[in-house]
Motif scaffolding. Structure first.
Motif, PDB file in Angstrom:
ATOM      1  N   ALA A 291      42.174  94.576  44.258  1.00  0.00           N
ATOM      2  CA  ALA A 291      41.225  95.675  44.425  1.00  0.00           C
ATOM      3  C   ALA A 291      39.945  95.270  43.701  1.00  0.00           C
ATOM      4  O   ALA A 291      39.972  94.994  42.493  1.00  0.00           O
ATOM      5  CB  ALA A 291      41.769  96.976  43.849  1.00  0.00           C
ATOM      6  N   LEU A 292      38.855  95.206  44.447  1.00  0.00           N
ATOM      7  CA  LEU A 292      37.562  94.852  43.876  1.00  0.00           C
ATOM      8  C   LEU A 292      36.716  96.103  43.755  1.00  0.00           C
ATOM      9  O   LEU A 292      36.490  96.809  44.740  1.00  0.00           O
ATOM     10  CB  LEU A 292      36.841  93.824  44.745  1.00  0.00           C
ATOM     11  N   GLY A 300      31.695 100.685  45.202  1.00  0.00           N
ATOM     12  CA  GLY A 300      32.471 100.312  46.368  1.00  0.00           C
ATOM     13  C   GLY A 300      33.832  99.807  45.913  1.00  0.00           C
ATOM     14  O   GLY A 300      33.912  99.003  44.977  1.00  0.00           O
ATOM     15  N   ILE A 301      34.898 100.295  46.528  1.00  0.00           N
ATOM     16  CA  ILE A 301      36.258  99.867  46.189  1.00  0.00           C
ATOM     17  C   ILE A 301      36.850  99.198  47.420  1.00  0.00           C
ATOM     18  O   ILE A 301      36.996  99.836  48.470  1.00  0.00           O
ATOM     19  CB  ILE A 301      37.120 101.060  45.737  1.00  0.00           C
ATOM     20  N   GLY A 328      40.465  95.231  56.339  1.00  0.00           N
ATOM     21  CA  GLY A 328      39.609  95.604  55.226  1.00  0.00           C
ATOM     22  C   GLY A 328      39.639  97.090  54.973  1.00  0.00           C
ATOM     23  O   GLY A 328      39.296  97.889  55.858  1.00  0.00           O
ATOM     24  N   TYR A 329      40.060  97.482  53.771  1.00  0.00           N
ATOM     25  CA  TYR A 329      40.075  98.888  53.369  1.00  0.00           C
ATOM     26  C   TYR A 329      38.936  99.117  52.384  1.00  0.00           C
ATOM     27  O   TYR A 329      38.960  98.594  51.260  1.00  0.00           O
ATOM     28  CB  TYR A 329      41.427  99.250  52.745  1.00  0.00           C
ATOM     29  N   ALA A 330      37.946  99.868  52.821  1.00  0.00           N
ATOM     30  CA  ALA A 330      36.774 100.124  51.984  1.00  0.00           C
ATOM     31  C   ALA A 330      36.710 101.600  51.638  1.00  0.00           C
ATOM     32  O   ALA A 330      36.895 102.464  52.497  1.00  0.00           O
ATOM     33  CB  ALA A 330      35.506  99.705  52.720  1.00  0.00           C
ATOM     34  N   SER A 331      36.484 101.888  50.386  1.00  0.00           N
ATOM     35  CA  SER A 331      36.329 103.266  49.941  1.00  0.00           C
ATOM     36  C   SER A 331      35.368 103.255  48.759  1.00  0.00           C
ATOM     37  O   SER A 331      34.723 102.240  48.494  1.00  0.00           O
ATOM     38  CB  SER A 331      37.680 103.873  49.551  1.00  0.00           C
ATOM     39  N   GLY A 332      35.289 104.360  48.043  1.00  0.00           N
ATOM     40  CA  GLY A 332      34.413 104.321  46.882  1.00  0.00           C
ATOM     41  C   GLY A 332      33.962 105.676  46.409  1.00  0.00           C
ATOM     42  O   GLY A 332      34.427 106.722  46.871  1.00  0.00           O
ATOM     43  N   GLN A 443      46.007  93.031  41.290  1.00  0.00           N
ATOM     44  CA  GLN A 443      44.894  92.544  40.480  1.00  0.00           C
ATOM     45  C   GLN A 443      43.708  93.473  40.694  1.00  0.00           C
ATOM     46  O   GLN A 443      43.441  93.907  41.813  1.00  0.00           O
ATOM     47  CB  GLN A 443      44.524  91.111  40.902  1.00  0.00           C
ATOM     48  N   ILE A 444      42.997  93.796  39.608  1.00  0.00           N
ATOM     49  CA  ILE A 444      41.790  94.607  39.688  1.00  0.00           C
ATOM     50  C   ILE A 444      40.639  93.814  39.093  1.00  0.00           C
ATOM     51  O   ILE A 444      40.729  93.311  37.967  1.00  0.00           O
ATOM     52  CB  ILE A 444      41.953  95.942  38.950  1.00  0.00           C
TER      53      ILE A 444
END
Length: 490
Positions: A291-292, A300-301, A328-332, A443-444
């Motif tokens: 997770a970035l 942005g997550i 790709g899972y994008a959230s935030g 991992q973060i």
């Protein structure tokens, strides 16, 4: 005599400024960098000439983008020294929409439209189009369309289509005179190429495009019958001859006029643009299981996945937009750095400012240091981070921030810590939503403008998330990612 290094250039366009890096394609080292703020910043309240803007309206001047680009690329090149540039790419906030005329010039540059707000660029966080987003959700429900599932169950006002429909509803003349509504990342890449070129990643993530194309005419006709052919009339399909591709694809070559402005070789490869947070993924080596969190004005997550699952409230759940063959899972979160800046600008008394000045610190550093002296829960304050609405998982711009537990002993540092904690708990909730549906997060990684210079912020996130977090040492991760895409394109 040593060989000249082969390099690429990545340019990261954020909400308030742009950053350029020159990167060695062999080592990945950043050899030169430069940054500049947009001359007009973010326009809310009114246009530069005083024309009033409605609430939740956030505009920019697209001429700021090219003005800054022409300054920072030569500066970064000068810092890098004697190198050979073989490719270039940009990343951009999205959806940030530029209305262009028939010559691909910003419509607001026409004096006849300079005082018309809907002729200006609508920044990603422009939320005055929320009614149009609700209309699209209603149409999808009536027609049993799958599109909300692409975007976490709810079509967001941060997509391009509701922004374009808002122009149709509120200023028909601007809509009629607009040749195309273009993502800012595509606009800048097209200007550099001297011909239109488009990013499929941004089109998929922000404007209902998929490998089968745009939705059929019945979808747009439900908005208004005359919009049946909207993609061919006003979107990417208006330019059938244009090159299009995912980031890393060469969609054009640097034209002569911009080569001269930037001091670069004419004809070097231009990659398709990427969304700013997405561009950070290759820079930090994020893979499936990571997770970035790209933390800046907003957060942005990004979570790459091997398979398709439904995740409530993601802003996009799409294949190939991060990497080829990966979901790709994008959230935030809509407001993170913005929230801290709002507090500093509006809620800190002069006495505290003088203390920060005496300590030789800016207000953010001073308040962070004071907040770090407090134990968790010591003040009894609780805050909710929805100061610009909720992007994930509720996708509702009408929601608002909250601070509970204030009393006559409350100090600015107490509130500042509560706001820091609120953003951390907001991120934790979003990650838990992913894990509950079976997306592994092993991992973060934190990157962006805030984590690289605020150790207390990083430790607070680790404490709230309840697991180790890694902090990227690269302070320009999106720009570095764009340089990587440029190298692939070259």
């Amino acid at each position: 005599m040593s060989e000249r290094k082969l390099c690429t250039i990545g340019v990261d366009f954020g909400s308030l400024s742009a950053r350029a890096v020159v990167v060695d394609t062999d080592s990945g080292a950043i050899l030169g960098e430069a940054a500049a703020e947009y001359p007009h910043g973010i326009l809310s309240g009114n246009l530069p000439d005083g024309t009033p803007l409605e609430p939740d309206c956030f505009l920019q001047d697209p001429e700021d983008y090219t003005d800054v680009l022409a300054r920072i690329v030569p500066q970064a090149m000068k810092a890098a020294g004697d190198v050979d540039i073989i490719g270039m790419a940009v990343d951009f906030t999205a959806s940030t929409m530029v209305p262009v005329d028939g010559h691909f010039r910003p419509l607001r540059s026409d004096p006849a439209f300079a005082a018309r707000p809907h002729a200006w660029c609508k920044l990603w966080k422009h939320h005055a189009d929320a009614p149009e987003a609700r209309l699209l959700n209603e149409i999808c429900a009536e027609q049993h369309r799958p599109y909300p599932g692409w975007y976490g169950g709810t079509i967001s006002q941060e997509c391009l289509l509701p922004k374009a429909i808002e122009v149709y509803h509120k200023d028909p003349e601007v809509f009629a005179r607009t040749a195309a509504f273009v993502e800012a990342g595509d606009y800048v890449t097209s200007i550099l190429a001297g011909t239109p070129c488009f990013s499929l990643s941004i089109a998929a993530g922000k404007n209902f495009w998929c490998k089968d194309g745009y939705p059929d005419g019945d979808f747009y006709a439900a908005i208004a019958p005359e919009l049946r052919n909207l993609p061919k009339d006003k979107f990417m399909d208006r330019y059938p001859e244009a090159q299009r591709g995912y980031p890393g694809t060469c969609v054009g070559h640097l034209c002569r006029s911009w080569a001269e402005k930037l001091g670069l070789p004419e004809g070097l490869a231009l990659s398709a643009a990427q969304m700013d947070a997405y561009a950070a993924l290759p820079a930090v080596g994020a893979q499936v299981g990571t997770a970035l969190l790209v933390v800046g004005t907003s957060t942005g997550i990004l979570v790459p996945g091997e398979r398709r699952v439904d995740v409530k409230g993601v802003t996009a759940c799409l294949p190939d937009t991060f990497y080829p063959g990966i979901w790709g899972y994008a959230s935030g979160q809509c407001s993170v750095g913005d929230t801290f800046q709002w507090f500093v600008d509006n809620c800190v008394p002069e006495e505290e400012r003088k203390k920060a000045q005496a300590a030789g610190k800016n207000l953010h550093s001073y308040l962070t240091d004071e907040a770090a002296k407090l134990a968790p829960g010591e003040t009894g304050l609780l805050a909710l981070d929805w100061f610009n609405g909720n992007r994930s998982p509720l996708a509702d711009p009408r929601l608002s921030g909250l601070i509970l537990g204030l009393n006559l002993q409350t100090k600015p540092a107490h509130i500042y810590r509560a706001l820091l904690e609120a953003t951390a708990f907001g991120a934790r909730h979003i990650l838990e939503v992913h894990e509950r549906v079976g997306l592994p997060i092993e991992q973060i990684i934190l990157c962006g403008g805030i984590p690289g210079k605020n150790a207390f912020f990083d430790q607070l996130y680790a404490d709230v998330l309840g697991r180790p977090v890694e902090v990227s040492t690269c302070t320009q991760a999106p720009a570095l990612g764009s340089a990587i895409f440029a190298a692939v394109a070259a």
